[in-house]
Design an enzyme around this catalytic site. Structure first.
Site, short mmCIF file in Angstrom:
data_model
loop_
_atom_site.label_atom_id
_atom_site.label_comp_id
_atom_site.label_asym_id
_atom_site.label_seq_id
_atom_site.Cartn_x
_atom_site.Cartn_y
_atom_site.Cartn_z
N ASP A 12 85.14 15.13 7.29
CA ASP A 12 86.02 14.01 7.66
C ASP A 12 85.32 12.97 8.52
OD1 ASP A 12 88.12 15.46 6.37
OD2 ASP A 12 88.26 16.67 8.18
N HIS A 40 88.59 12.49 0.12
CA HIS A 40 87.79 11.28 0.33
C HIS A 40 88.64 10.04 0.11
CE1 HIS A 40 83.96 13.81 -0.65
NE2 HIS A 40 84.45 14.06 0.54
N THR A 229 82.85 26.66 5.12
CA THR A 229 83.29 26.67 3.73
C THR A 229 82.33 27.56 2.94
OG1 THR A 229 84.08 25.29 1.93
CG2 THR A 229 82.08 24.52 3.04
N THR A 292 93.40 14.88 4.98
CA THR A 292 93.74 14.21 3.71
C THR A 292 94.23 15.23 2.70
OG1 THR A 292 91.71 13.00 4.17
CG2 THR A 292 92.82 12.45 2.14
N GLY A 295 97.12 17.68 5.43
CA GLY A 295 98.00 17.00 6.39
C GLY A 295 97.97 17.61 7.78
N ASP A 326 86.12 1.42 15.87
CA ASP A 326 87.32 0.66 16.28
C ASP A 326 88.36 1.53 16.98
OD1 ASP A 326 87.30 1.73 13.59
OD2 ASP A 326 89.36 1.04 13.45
N GLY A 377 86.43 -0.38 10.75
CA GLY A 377 87.74 -0.40 10.10
C GLY A 377 87.61 0.24 8.74
P1 IMP Z 1 87.79 26.15 2.61
O1 IMP Z 1 86.64 25.27 2.26
O2 IMP Z 1 89.10 25.67 2.08
O3 IMP Z 1 87.51 27.59 2.27
O4 IMP Z 1 87.97 26.13 4.22
C1 IMP Z 1 86.97 26.66 5.10
C2 IMP Z 1 86.92 25.85 6.38
O5 IMP Z 1 86.35 24.57 6.11
C3 IMP Z 1 88.29 25.56 7.00
O6 IMP Z 1 88.15 25.51 8.40
C4 IMP Z 1 88.63 24.17 6.45
O7 IMP Z 1 89.54 23.48 7.28
C5 IMP Z 1 87.26 23.53 6.47
N1 IMP Z 1 87.10 22.46 5.47
C6 IMP Z 1 86.90 22.61 4.14
N2 IMP Z 1 86.74 21.42 3.55
C7 IMP Z 1 86.84 20.49 4.51
C8 IMP Z 1 86.73 19.06 4.52
O8 IMP Z 1 86.50 18.40 3.51
N3 IMP Z 1 86.89 18.47 5.74
C9 IMP Z 1 87.10 19.17 6.87
N4 IMP Z 1 87.19 20.49 6.92
C10 IMP Z 1 87.07 21.16 5.74
#
Ligand code: IMP
Length: 386
Positions: A12, A40, A229, A292, A295, A326, A377
């Site tokens: 993010d 994204h 992940t 995203t 939520g 910003d 922004g």
């Molecule tokens: P998973 O990828 O759904 O198995 O989640 C594993 C960890 O990675 C969790 O803490 C999720 O919140 C985090 N995570 C997975 N994808 C994203 C992402 O695109 N942005 C932020 N956190 C993510």
């Protein structure tokens, strides 16, 4: 020229906005890891485009490749692709993104999502079935690749899976089977050997942009294991996840925000807790820091230059982009962590303020990389180059 865009924190960071910007100079945009766990967002001309699976280069009508390293939920992809081609008609009339889906990418199936819901809470996963899908890939048991999705449906293998699933999970809705069938039929014309295609494109010295999902701190090897992940996030993962051995990525853009956010469980050294909770809440509201994909409110902390120095090295970053500056417009001071100490620097009025320049130079000095793009922004035009 080969370019990669990598998030240097917990995800993010605002990667999609930079992918969108850099897409102008690239013919192909490649997603290589993760799946619909990523979210994204690209804003251009006031229109918000949200992606989970299709690379953000689609907004500029670039050829989009979903490489073998991905865990793809076929029905999510079907919906996303149809959204792109239908409701965003103005986009499609201007540009025509072409989709290539790797035959060797793995499919996220309904039982993966059910399993994730049952087992993912310790890590706080996104419940998109990512971990169970990659587990099946490694186990070589119930895995379904994109190349066998349609055949599995034709041979009724999938309906067997669904029947087993119905016994194990009597509450599961039978609807998904029909949905997967529709998705498989619709997507099958895009499924091909993307490794072969990419090797040819590299030989022809085409301009290719690699878009990572997630962030370096949740990389399965280099992140805060086990709170990570299930895929490799950084440039080290690209050759295997794309079928491109021995390539050199010429430009690696590390994406950072002017603070850090994390969603899900796991360590977060600079997180605003205790006395600083209200500051974290304020930044979350101004920065719209809600997942995203899920939520969920994101955890907020100050920028951690020690951590970003480390992840910039692990990811092989050659330059940085600083996002969300910003959010601190009008703040008296902005915190940062350096050499294991929390310090602060005067805040700024807007992106033209010399205090922002001081913050930028501080980051550059510690990380020893130039910040080439600064975002103030969400819109494509709210960026300046250095
Ligand atoms: P998973 O990828 O759904 O198995 O989640 C594993 C960890 O990675 C969790 O803490 C999720 O919140 C985090 N995570 C997975 N994808 C994203 C992402 O695109 N942005 C932020 N956190 C993510």
């Amino acid at each position: 020229m080969l370019t990669a865009v990598i998030g240097l924190a917990y995800g993010d960071e605002g990667k999609a906005a930079i992918v969108d910007l850099l897409s102008a100079d690239n013919e192909y945009c490649v997603r290589y890891n993760g799946g619909a766990n990523a979210g994204h967002t690209v804003v251009s001309n006031g229109i918000k485009h949200k992606f989970h699976l299709v690379p953000a280069g689609a907004v500029q009508g670039k050829n989009c490749i979903l490489a073998n390293g991905m865990a793809i939920d076929p029905f999510s992809l079907y919906k996303e692709q149809h959204g792109l081609f239908r409701s965003q008609q103005e986009l499609i009339d201007l540009h025509k993104p072409i989709l290539y889906i790797s035959n060797a990418a793995h499919c996220v199936m309904p039982w993966h999502i059910v399993k994730d819901m049952e087992t993912g809470s310790k890590i706080g996963t996104t419940n998109k079935g990512i971990g169970p899908c990659y587990s099946d890939k490694a186990n070589r048991t119930n895995a379904v690749r994109m190349e066998n999705l349609k055949k599995a449906i034709d041979d009724d293998v999938l309906s067997n899976f669904f029947k087993i699933d119905k016994v194990l999970h009597p509450t599961i809705n039978w609807g998904p089977y029909q949905q997967y069938k529709v998705a498989a039929e619709s997507l099958s014309k895009y499924i091909c050997d993307t490794g072969k295609l990419l090797r040819q494109l590299v030989r022809e010295k085409r301009n290719i942009l690699f878009e990572s999902a997630n962030g370096m701190m949740i990389d399965v090897d280099f992140g805060t294991y086990p709170y990570v992940t299930s895929s490799g996030v950084g440039t080290a993962a690209i050759p295997q996840a794309c079928g491109l051995p021995n390539i050199k990525i010429d430009r690696v853009v590390g994406i950072i925000k002017s603070y850090i956010s994390r969603v899900g469980e796991g360590p977060f050294v600079t997180e605003y807790v205790g006395d600083k909770t209200s500051l974290g809440n304020k930044i979350r509201e101004i920065g719209h820091e809600y997942g995203t994909t899920t939520g969920r409110p994101r955890r907020i902390g100050c920028i951690d230059l020690d951590l970003l120095k480390e992840t910039s090295e692990i990811s092989g970053a050659t330059e940085l982009s600083l996002m969300h500056t910003d959010v601190f417009n009008g703040f008296e001071s902005v915190d940062y962590k350096l050499d294991n100490e929390i310090k602060s620097i005067p805040g700024w009025i807007d992106h033209k303020d010399s205090n922002l320049t001081r913050f930028i130079e501080l980051i550059e000095e510690k990380i020893q990389l130039k910040i080439r793009i600064v975002s103030y922004g969400p819109d494509r035009l709210q960026k300046f180059f250095r």
